[in-house]
Design a protein around this motif. Structure first.
Motif, mmCIF file in Angstrom:
data_model
loop_
_atom_site.group_PDB
_atom_site.id
_atom_site.type_symbol
_atom_site.label_atom_id
_atom_site.label_comp_id
_atom_site.label_asym_id
_atom_site.label_seq_id
_atom_site.Cartn_x
_atom_site.Cartn_y
_atom_site.Cartn_z
ATOM 1 N N LEU A 125 -6.361 -23.970 -2.644
ATOM 2 C CA LEU A 125 -5.322 -23.996 -3.813
ATOM 3 C C LEU A 125 -5.953 -23.244 -5.090
ATOM 4 O O LEU A 125 -5.250 -22.814 -5.754
ATOM 5 C CB LEU A 125 -5.282 -25.596 -3.967
ATOM 6 N N GLU A 126 -7.380 -23.369 -5.037
ATOM 7 C CA GLU A 126 -7.891 -22.622 -6.194
ATOM 8 C C GLU A 126 -7.866 -21.166 -6.220
ATOM 9 O O GLU A 126 -7.770 -20.506 -7.101
ATOM 10 C CB GLU A 126 -9.574 -22.905 -6.331
ATOM 11 N N LEU A 127 -8.001 -20.639 -4.859
ATOM 12 C CA LEU A 127 -7.740 -19.140 -4.774
ATOM 13 C C LEU A 127 -6.189 -18.635 -5.173
ATOM 14 O O LEU A 127 -6.347 -17.509 -5.430
ATOM 15 C CB LEU A 127 -8.106 -19.048 -3.612
ATOM 16 N N LEU A 128 -5.301 -19.390 -5.064
ATOM 17 C CA LEU A 128 -3.841 -19.155 -5.068
ATOM 18 C C LEU A 128 -3.610 -18.406 -6.279
ATOM 19 O O LEU A 128 -2.965 -17.378 -6.362
ATOM 20 C CB LEU A 128 -2.877 -20.278 -4.837
ATOM 21 N N PRO A 129 -4.107 -18.915 -7.471
ATOM 22 C CA PRO A 129 -3.613 -18.300 -8.998
ATOM 23 C C PRO A 129 -4.131 -16.965 -8.983
ATOM 24 O O PRO A 129 -3.522 -16.167 -9.516
ATOM 25 C CB PRO A 129 -4.442 -19.286 -9.845
#
Lengths: 102, 556
Positions: free
Chosen positions: B270-274
Motif C-alpha cells: 500500500l505504501e508503494l502504490l502512491p
C-alpha cells in the motif's frame, strides 16, 4: 402405359441413387472451399436440398492447402456452410470402402 | 532454462505424407465431388435433411453458421487488415526489443501488464488480456535482466492466482476464466528463484538511486535528479510485483502461518502504490490510433490479436483493457480486502465466521479476495484454518450455542459409547451442508440466492436426522440423569441455521430487485411474523437451555 411406369421407376431410381451417394459420404472427412477463399475440413454430417452442409469437428484453413507450408487451423467444432457459399466439395477417398463412386 | 523454449501451444501439422512433405492434409486423399454432390442433393425433397441416425435437428441447431458476421469470427470482414505480430515475427522485424530497453519502456510494459492482469481478474480471458503481452510468450529469450525477471514473475503470478481461484471454487463463468490455452507458465522456475531474480534487479536499481540521491551540501543537476526519479519509479514497480507475489504466496502457507507476513507485505504494498500512481506518466504511452474491432492502440510488445485463433468459435468478442490508473485502483481495493482476510483466523465460532463472511460479501468483493478468504478458512486439507477438523469446530460451536449434554464432559451421556456413535454419525452428515453454507457467502452476490434455495433441502434432511438423534439421546439421558433433558438440542441448532438461510434467501430477492412493489409487504410480513420471530424463539430456547445447564452444574 408401360412407358409411364418405366419413367416413374427411372426418376425414383435417380432419386434413391442420389440419396445413396450422399449417404455413402456421411461421416467421412470432407473438404469444402468457400466463396471467400477459406477452406473447411470436417466430418460430413448433414445436408439438404439447398446444399447447405454441416461439418463436425471442423477446422478452418485460411490459405489453400496445396503448398508445402503447414498452416495451423482454427478449430470451429460444429459448423454449417450455406449452400450458396460453397465453391467446391471434396471427399476423402481413403475412407470410402468398396465404393462404386471412387 | 535458456534456449528457445516455445511457449505457444504446439502446432499440429498432422503426419508426414508419403512424399515427405509436412502437408497438413497429407493424411487425406481428396477427390473432388462437387458436381456429383450438387446433382445428388437435388434428389432431396424441399426441407428434407440427409443425415445419420445419430445426428438430427437438435444437434444441427448448435452449429455455427459460416459467412454470418454475427457468428463467424473468422470472416474476412471481421478480420483486421494489418499483419498480426507474434513474438518471433515481431523480434525479426524489430517491432520488439529484448535487450537495452529504456526505463520508460520498462515502466510502460509493467503498467500495461498490470492493466491486463486486472482486466483478466474482472472476468475476461487470458488470451485477450495477459497473453497479449508478447514477452510472456517466450520469456527465456529475453536478454534484458529486468524484463526477463518481470515476465517470468508475471507468469508465476498468473499461475498462482489461477490455482487459488480454481481450488476455492467460488466462481462462475462470469467471474473468472481460467483457461490457459496451453501456454507455459514458467513451471520450471521456482517461486524463490522468480522473486530472487526480481530482488537482483531491485538491488541494481537501488545502487543507482543511492548514487543519484540528493546529498547534504551538494546541488544535484537536473539530469541526475531526473535519473533518480525515473529509476525510483522503476524500482518501486519491481519491488511491488515481487512483494505482491510473495504476499499471495504467504496466504497459502499451511495452518495460516503466513498471515502475519501477509499483513506486513500488504502494508508495504500500500505504501508503494502512491509512487507508482504518480509515475504512470513516465512510461511509454500508446499512440493515438483509432480503435477498431478488438484492435486498440497499444505499446511495444503488446498485440491484441495475437491469440485470436485460440478463442472458441463464437460470435466475435472484444475485450477492453482497463486503463493504468483504473488498474491501480482495483489493486488498491484488492489489498484492502486482503487486509480484512488476514483478520479471519482470529474468529472463533462458526456463527461469528458466517456473520463476518456475509458482511464481507456485502461489498461485492472481487473473485480473488473471495477465493483467498474461503481458502484461508478452509484450505485444501479441509481443516478449519488448516488445523481443526470441521467436526471438532462445529462441536465447539454447538457447545457455545446450546451446550447439549451429549457434548459436555460433565454429563454421563458424554462417555456413553452408544450415544457417541449416534452423535458422531450425525456429525458426519453435518459437515457437507455447513461447508456449503460458508461457500455460498463466497460466491458473487447475484448467484447466492439460488444457492440459498438449494441448501434448504439439505438442511431440512439434516433437521429430521437431528430430531431423531435428539429423541434417542433424550430417552437415554432421562434414564441416567432424570433432571436433564436433551429435547431438540441439535435440532434447535440446525433450525437456527435453516432460518438464517431462509432469511438470506428473501433478503437477496430485494437486492436482485425480484419483487414487485405490491409484493413487498408479503415479504415483510413473512419475515416479521414468521422467520424473525422463530429465529428469536430459537435463540431464547438456546439461552434458556444454557442457563438451566449452568444452574444444574452450579447445584452439583
Amino acid at each position: 402405359m408401360a412407358g409411364e411406369v418405366v419413367e416413374k421407376k427411372d426418376t425414383d431410381k435417380d432419386a434413391s441413387e442420389g440419396k445413396k451417394k450422399l449417404s455413402s459420404w456421411l461421416n467421412k472427412s470432407m473438404k469444402v472451399k468457400m466463396t471467400d477463399g477459406r477452406t473447411l475440413i470436417g466430418v460430413f454430417l448433414c445436408t439438404d436440398r439447398e446444399r447447405n452442409v454441416i461439418l463436425g469437428g471442423c477446422e478452418e484453413y485460411l490459405k489453400p492447402l496445396e503448398g508445402n507450408e503447414k498452416e495451423e487451423p482454427r478449430i470451429l467444432g460444429l459448423a454449417m456452410i450455406p449452400g450458396h457459399h460453397i465453391v467446391s466439395i471434396s471427399i476423402d477417398k481413403s475412407q470410402l470402402q468398396d465404393s462404386e463412386f471412387q | 532454462m535458456e534456449g528457445t523454449m516455445q511457449t505457444q501451444p504446439p502446432s499440429d501439422p498432422g503426419g508426414q505424407g508419403s512424399d515427405g512433405r509436412v502437408d497438413s492434409k497429407s493424411r487425406y486423399d481428396w477427390k473432388d465431388i462437387t458436381e456429383e454432390f450438387m446433382s445428388s442433393a437435388s434428389a432431396l425433397q424441399m426441407g428434407e435433411l440427409l443425415h445419420d441416425t445419430n445426428f438430427g435437428l437438435f444437434e444441427a441447431m448448435s452449429a455455427i453458421e459460416m459467412m454470418d458476421p454475427k457468428m463467424d469470427a473468422g470472416m474476412m470482414c471481421n478480420q483486421i487488415q494489418r499483419k498480426v505480430l507474434t513474438f518471433d515475427s515481431a523480434l525479426e522485424s524489430g517491432a520488439i526489443k529484448i535487450k537495452d530497453l529504456s526505463i520508460p519502456e520498462l515502466i510502460g510494459i509493467m503498467d500495461t501488464s498490470l492493466a491486463c492482469l486486472v482486466t483478466w481478474l474482472e472476468g475476461h480471458s487470458l488470451a485477450q488480456t495477459v497473453f497479449t503481452n508478447l514477452f510472456l510468450h517466450n520469456p527465456y529469450m529475453i536478454d534484458d535482466k529486468c524484463l526477463k525477471a518481470f515476465s517470468i514473475l508475471m507468469l508465476k503470478l498468473v499461475d498462482h492466482i489461477r490455482d487459488r481461484v480454481n481450488r476455492a471454487g467460488v466462481f462462475e463463468e462470469e467471474d473468472f476464466q481460467s483457461l490457459t490455452y496451453g501456454f507455459k507458465m514458467a513451471a520450471d522456475v521456482t517461486d524463490a528463484r522468480a522473486t530472487g531474480m526480481m530482488k537482483e534487479v531491485e538491488d541494481d536499481l537501488n545502487r543507482i538511486i543511492k548514487m543519484t540521491r540528493s546529498k547534504v551540501g551538494e546541488e544535484r543537476d537536473a539530469q541526475t535528479e531526473q535519473e533518480h526519479e525515473i529509476t525510483n519509479a522503476l524500482f518501486s514497480r519491481v519491488k511491488f510485483f515481487r512483494l505482491f507475489l510473495m504476499g499471495l504466496l504467504s496466504f497459502s502457507k499451511e495452518k495460516c502461518e503466513g498471515i502475519p507476513q501477509a499483513q506486513k507485505l500488504i502494508c508495504q504494498l500500500l505504501e508503494l502504490l502512491p509512487i507508482i500512481r504518480d509515475t504512470i506518466c513516465m512510461g511509454i504511452q500508446p499512440d493515438n490510433k483509432e480503435v477498431g474491432k478488438n484492435d486498440y492502440p497499444t505499446i511495444m510488445g503488446f498485440e491484441p490479436l495475437v491469440n485470436q485463433r485460440l478463442l472458441p468459435p463464437t460470435f466475435p468478442r472484444y475485450t477492453v483493457i482497463r486503463s493504468r490508473e483504473e488498474a491501480l485502483g482495483h489493486i488498491e481495493g484488492l489489498l484492502y480486502r486482503l487486509q480484512i482476510v488476514t483478520t479471519v483466523p482470529e474468529l472463533t465460532t462458526f456463527h461469528i465466521i458466517m456473520e463476518a463472511f456475509q458482511e464481507f460479501s456485502k461489498s461485492s468483493p472481487c473473485v480473488l479476495s473471495r477465493s483467498i478468504l474461503q481458502l484461508t478458512l478452509l484450505p485444501v486439507n479441509k481443516r478449519v484454518f488448516g488445523v481443526h477438523t470441521m467436526v471438532d469446530f462445529l462441536k465447539d460451536t454447538i457447545r457455545n450455542f446450546i451446550a447439549p449434554p451429549v457434548l459436555s464432559q460433565k454429563s454421563a451421556l458424554y462417555n456413553n459409547s452408544q450415544a457417541k456413535q449416534y452423535v458422531d454419525a450425525w456429525f458426519v452428515q453435518v459437515v457437507r451442508p455447513f461447508t456449503a453454507l460458508v461457500q455460498i457467502t463466497g460466491h458473487n452476490r447475484a448467484r447466492q440466492r439460488d444457492k440459498w434455495a438449494h441448501i434448504l433441502e439439505d438442511l431440512s434432511a439434516l433437521q429430521e436426522e437431528a430430531d431423531k438423534v435428539d429423541a434417542c439421546l433424550h430417552q437415554m439421558l432421562t434414564k441416567m440423569e432424570p433432571n436433564r433433558q436433551h429435547i431438540a438440542c441439535l435440532g434447535n441448532w440446525v433450525l437456527y441455521h435453516t432460518l438464517q438461510a431462509m432469511i438470506s434467501y428473501l433478503l437477496a430477492g430485494f437486492e436482485l430487485e425480484l419483487y414487485a412493489t405490491y409484493e413487498y409487504h408479503y415479504v415483510y410480513w413473512y419475515l416479521y411474523e414468521m422467520l424473525y420471530s422463530w429465529l428469536i424463539n430459537t435463540l431464547h430456547r438456546a439461552d434458556n437451555f444454557l442457563l438451566e445447564n449452568e444452574t444444574m452444574a452450579g447445584e452439583k
